[in-house]
Write a protein that holds these residues in place. Sequence first.
Motif, mmCIF file in Angstrom:
data_model
loop_
_atom_site.group_PDB
_atom_site.id
_atom_site.type_symbol
_atom_site.label_atom_id
_atom_site.label_comp_id
_atom_site.label_asym_id
_atom_site.label_seq_id
_atom_site.Cartn_x
_atom_site.Cartn_y
_atom_site.Cartn_z
ATOM 1 N N ALA A 256 0.837 -1.205 0.000
ATOM 2 C CA ALA A 256 0.000 0.000 0.000
ATOM 3 C C ALA A 256 0.869 1.251 0.000
ATOM 4 C CB ALA A 256 -0.919 -0.011 1.216
ATOM 5 N N GLN A 257 1.927 1.229 0.795
ATOM 6 C CA GLN A 257 2.857 2.363 0.827
ATOM 7 C C GLN A 257 3.485 2.608 -0.537
ATOM 8 O OE1 GLN A 257 6.201 1.593 3.360
ATOM 9 N NE2 GLN A 257 7.038 3.661 3.189
ATOM 10 N N LEU A 258 3.950 1.558 -1.196
ATOM 11 C CA LEU A 258 4.572 1.692 -2.513
ATOM 12 C C LEU A 258 3.572 2.145 -3.572
ATOM 13 C CD1 LEU A 258 6.804 -1.516 -2.402
ATOM 14 C CD2 LEU A 258 7.593 0.852 -2.278
ATOM 15 N N PHE A 259 2.347 1.655 -3.469
ATOM 16 C CA PHE A 259 1.322 2.050 -4.433
ATOM 17 C C PHE A 259 1.061 3.557 -4.377
ATOM 18 C CE2 PHE A 259 -3.180 3.104 -5.039
ATOM 19 C CZ PHE A 259 -3.353 2.727 -6.359
ATOM 20 N N TRP A 260 0.881 4.077 -3.176
ATOM 21 C CA TRP A 260 0.540 5.495 -3.050
ATOM 22 C C TRP A 260 1.711 6.401 -3.407
ATOM 23 C CZ3 TRP A 260 -4.131 7.159 -3.268
ATOM 24 C CH2 TRP A 260 -5.180 6.389 -2.795
ATOM 25 N N ILE A 261 2.934 6.023 -3.043
ATOM 26 C CA ILE A 261 4.060 6.899 -3.402
ATOM 27 C C ILE A 261 4.295 6.871 -4.911
ATOM 28 C CG2 ILE A 261 5.149 6.603 -1.158
ATOM 29 C CD1 ILE A 261 7.246 4.843 -2.531
ATOM 30 N N THR A 262 4.027 5.737 -5.548
ATOM 31 C CA THR A 262 4.163 5.673 -7.005
ATOM 32 C C THR A 262 3.132 6.566 -7.673
ATOM 33 O OG1 THR A 262 4.972 3.396 -6.868
ATOM 34 C CG2 THR A 262 4.187 4.149 -9.003
ATOM 35 N N LEU A 263 1.901 6.482 -7.216
ATOM 36 C CA LEU A 263 0.836 7.296 -7.798
ATOM 37 C C LEU A 263 1.108 8.788 -7.589
ATOM 38 C CD1 LEU A 263 -1.924 7.430 -9.166
ATOM 39 C CD2 LEU A 263 -2.977 7.233 -6.908
ATOM 40 N N VAL A 264 1.499 9.163 -6.381
ATOM 41 C CA VAL A 264 1.744 10.575 -6.079
ATOM 42 C C VAL A 264 2.950 11.098 -6.865
ATOM 43 C CG1 VAL A 264 2.440 12.179 -4.261
ATOM 44 C CG2 VAL A 264 0.650 10.493 -3.815
ATOM 45 N N THR A 265 4.018 10.308 -6.925
ATOM 46 C CA THR A 265 5.216 10.743 -7.650
ATOM 47 C C THR A 265 4.932 10.907 -9.126
ATOM 48 O OG1 THR A 265 6.601 9.570 -6.035
ATOM 49 C CG2 THR A 265 7.631 10.208 -8.116
ATOM 50 N N LEU A 266 4.200 9.974 -9.721
ATOM 51 C CA LEU A 266 3.847 10.097 -11.135
ATOM 52 C C LEU A 266 2.969 11.320 -11.380
ATOM 53 C CD1 LEU A 266 3.142 6.414 -12.252
ATOM 54 C CD2 LEU A 266 5.027 7.889 -12.947
ATOM 55 N N ALA A 267 2.044 11.588 -10.467
ATOM 56 C CA ALA A 267 1.190 12.762 -10.620
ATOM 57 C C ALA A 267 2.023 14.040 -10.577
ATOM 58 C CB ALA A 267 0.122 12.780 -9.524
ATOM 59 N N PHE A 268 2.967 14.121 -9.653
ATOM 60 C CA PHE A 268 3.838 15.293 -9.571
ATOM 61 C C PHE A 268 4.694 15.423 -10.826
ATOM 62 C CE2 PHE A 268 2.428 15.712 -5.378
ATOM 63 C CZ PHE A 268 2.950 16.857 -4.812
ATOM 64 N N ALA A 269 5.186 14.293 -11.331
ATOM 65 C CA ALA A 269 6.025 14.332 -12.525
ATOM 66 C C ALA A 269 5.232 14.792 -13.744
ATOM 67 C CB ALA A 269 6.636 12.948 -12.783
ATOM 68 N N VAL A 270 4.001 14.297 -13.888
ATOM 69 C CA VAL A 270 3.165 14.697 -15.022
ATOM 70 C C VAL A 270 2.825 16.180 -14.961
ATOM 71 C CG1 VAL A 270 0.884 14.395 -16.064
ATOM 72 C CG2 VAL A 270 2.216 12.394 -15.394
ATOM 73 N N LEU A 271 2.623 16.695 -13.765
ATOM 74 C CA LEU A 271 2.296 18.113 -13.602
ATOM 75 C C LEU A 271 3.512 19.019 -13.771
ATOM 76 C CD1 LEU A 271 -0.168 17.894 -10.570
ATOM 77 C CD2 LEU A 271 -0.742 18.251 -12.980
ATOM 78 N N GLY A 272 4.696 18.439 -13.894
ATOM 79 C CA GLY A 272 5.885 19.241 -14.165
ATOM 80 C C GLY A 272 6.698 19.631 -12.961
ATOM 81 N N PHE A 273 6.306 19.161 -11.755
ATOM 82 C CA PHE A 273 7.063 19.517 -10.563
ATOM 83 C C PHE A 273 8.409 18.805 -10.511
ATOM 84 C CE2 PHE A 273 2.676 20.372 -9.237
ATOM 85 C CZ PHE A 273 2.818 21.665 -8.756
ATOM 86 N N LEU A 274 8.541 17.687 -11.223
ATOM 87 C CA LEU A 274 9.782 16.911 -11.196
ATOM 88 C C LEU A 274 10.406 16.890 -12.579
ATOM 89 C CD1 LEU A 274 8.508 13.937 -9.007
ATOM 90 C CD2 LEU A 274 9.705 15.992 -8.257
ATOM 91 N N SER A 275 10.534 18.065 -13.194
ATOM 92 C CA SER A 275 11.102 18.169 -14.529
ATOM 93 C C SER A 275 12.598 17.867 -14.495
ATOM 94 C CB SER A 275 10.877 19.578 -15.089
ATOM 95 O OG SER A 275 11.650 20.510 -14.359
ATOM 96 N N PRO A 276 13.193 17.501 -15.642
ATOM 97 C CA PRO A 276 14.641 17.232 -15.679
ATOM 98 C C PRO A 276 15.476 18.419 -15.258
ATOM 99 C CG PRO A 276 13.565 16.430 -17.669
ATOM 100 C CD PRO A 276 12.547 17.225 -16.927
ATOM 101 N N ALA A 277 14.910 19.644 -15.352
ATOM 102 C CA ALA A 277 15.666 20.823 -14.939
ATOM 103 C C ALA A 277 16.002 20.769 -13.456
ATOM 104 C CB ALA A 277 14.879 22.096 -15.260
ATOM 105 N N ASN A 278 15.147 20.150 -12.671
ATOM 106 C CA ASN A 278 15.410 19.973 -11.245
ATOM 107 C C ASN A 278 16.183 18.676 -11.073
ATOM 108 O OD1 ASN A 278 15.438 20.017 -8.492
ATOM 109 N ND2 ASN A 278 13.249 19.657 -8.231
ATOM 110 N N ARG A 279 17.488 18.771 -11.230
ATOM 111 C CA ARG A 279 18.339 17.575 -11.243
ATOM 112 C C ARG A 279 18.198 16.796 -9.936
ATOM 113 N NH1 ARG A 279 22.186 17.610 -15.208
ATOM 114 N NH2 ARG A 279 22.258 19.495 -16.470
ATOM 115 N N GLY A 280 17.983 15.490 -10.060
ATOM 116 C CA GLY A 280 17.834 14.655 -8.881
ATOM 117 C C GLY A 280 16.505 14.801 -8.180
ATOM 118 N N GLY A 281 15.610 15.639 -8.722
ATOM 119 C CA GLY A 281 14.340 15.896 -8.049
ATOM 120 C C GLY A 281 13.463 14.665 -7.954
#
Length: 639
Positions: free
Chosen positions: A346-371
């Motif tokens: 359950a922990q892995l499921f939610w962090i995967t979903l949240v991280t993908l959502a942030f990445a799609v919205l642009g918060f984790l763009s390649p410009a933010n190295r290591g983000g």
Amino acid sequence: MGRCDQAWIALVVVVWGMICSRSVVGFYLPGIAPVDYEEGAPLEVFANKLTSPKNQLPYDYYSLPFCGADEKRRSKRVNLGQTLIGERAKPTDFDLRMHVPETCKLMCKVTLTGKPLKKLKKRIADLYSVRLNMDNMPLVVKGKTRAGSPAYHFGYPLGFVKDDQMFLNNHLKFKVLVHHSPYVPGATAAAATARVVGFEVEPWSVGHDIDDKSGGAVKSLTCPVKAGVKPQKVEDGATVWFSYDVTFEDSPVAWATRWDPLMNANPELKQIQWFSIVNSFMIGIFLTALVGTILLRTLLRDFVRYNQLEEEDEQEDVTGWKLVHGDVFRAPQAPAMLAVVYGTGAQLFWITLVTLAFAVLGFLSPANRGGLLTALVTFFVLASTISGYSAARLYSAIEGGEARRLVTMGSAFFFPGIMFAVFFCLNLLLWAYRSSGAMSFLTLVLLLVMWFGVSVPLVFLGAYLGYKQKPIEFPVRTNQIPRQIPPPPFGVPKASYLLVAGVLPFGVVFMELVFILNSIWQNQVYYMFGFLLLVFVILVLTCAEMSIVFTYLVLSNEDYKWWWQAFLTSGSSGIYVFLYSIYYLMTQPGFRGINIASICIYTGYMALVSAAFFLMTGFVGFFASFTFVRKIYAAIRVD
């Protein structure tokens, strides 16, 4: 354990993660803000690392005899994600200034002898590339695909081998792409500024013919560098002069979209991605139709048959899943372990979903190295509450409270302990090979503090909240004496069905897995998070539907031991992920020449990824089956 409860906890984790992420990488935010350079302003070039598609060990830029290698230069501050992937930001001797072109500017002279020469030959033979960046833009070599589309290679090759002779790329032709800042009313011409929107290079191997007898500045008679120039050999006693050219080119690309040319460079990949999405979608439609058939036809027919008034006393003729109503919620084997892996999933499921959502919205763009990696680690630690809560809710429903402490401790230390043990062993290997990917002692201490100081207390908090909740009630009572389980159909053991069931979820993610492995092995940037999110949604639906189908078939065979089966049905896809990752490694060009350390590191990390995939998909399948079983037994009348 309810999905609503988990969603509320996940929301708290997201908000907390946003606050903590800002504090963790706040020092790096100026690096991704636009910088306006006036004419003549210095453009700092930083060295990241040396990478290779053949060897997974990253090395420090100054581990080779470059200009400035004799000086102990400290890296600029980098975030946790950059540290984990071995990326640094060390200053170099390149003296670039805005709108100041250079032609064959000599940097330094190096004589190749001893250990530095051996290292250089080894790195060239292993196809290492030099990764530099300027104004947070990576240095790239521009090329074209077979279809004529632009393609970019991050970093430039250290050297090459021709006719059994090694040559060093010691002359770099830099091209800085600039975009002039919008005109500001009242600003003078002297105040005109420009922003860096691209950093390209053309590497050359040049055996410089130096003129140092004229009494003036040292200069090269080989300049300007052009085709047919004598290359620089890598041999004992060779004198190497490092040099570079700098040109500037106006670009229509705005600063806000400067990463777009790098991310959209290969339209052929997008076509393959869409084909993969369609393939996964067809698998989902097939399973949905199968589940729909079971729910709308078979189950409805069973409900009508089971719930009809027994006027003629036909109870003895009832067969199928209703017969096991007195045993279907009997505690499974190793209930504490099931609760632990369920909570971790359950922990892995939610962090995967949240991280993908942030990445799609642009918060984790390649410009933010290591983000991206920083966000994953941060969310994993903060989502420990979900792990403890989910494990506690399931265990309190199954067995009560005989091993509550064991479940809580398992949630806090089982999977995190495995991850840290593997990570520490691989880090020792990186230390032994003096790779820049090796973590420092302080970084290891930081990870331990995040684990014991943040993650473990949050697990205890989640478990406390889970045990305080009213236990989940089952719709039917459990008999004291378990009934006998008939043999499986056709004598085929259930383990065989589990292995077969994992094929479909693996088929959903197969193409995306190929792209991710290519990005990892080639040390390139993975950026197709929109496609990945679509595949993730299809994967969740596939795992849920596959688990429901197999659970129904097991119960229809009057086998009430469905708990672990529901988890392993979809979780077995993690086995295929690991097996394919090994196959991918063995099919790499020059596999026999790959360093044993690279094989160990790749295998170790892929084993962790596969285990996480196993737990996440197992959680999805079990949650779907658990909900399904409760619903169908609540819909029938049982004496």
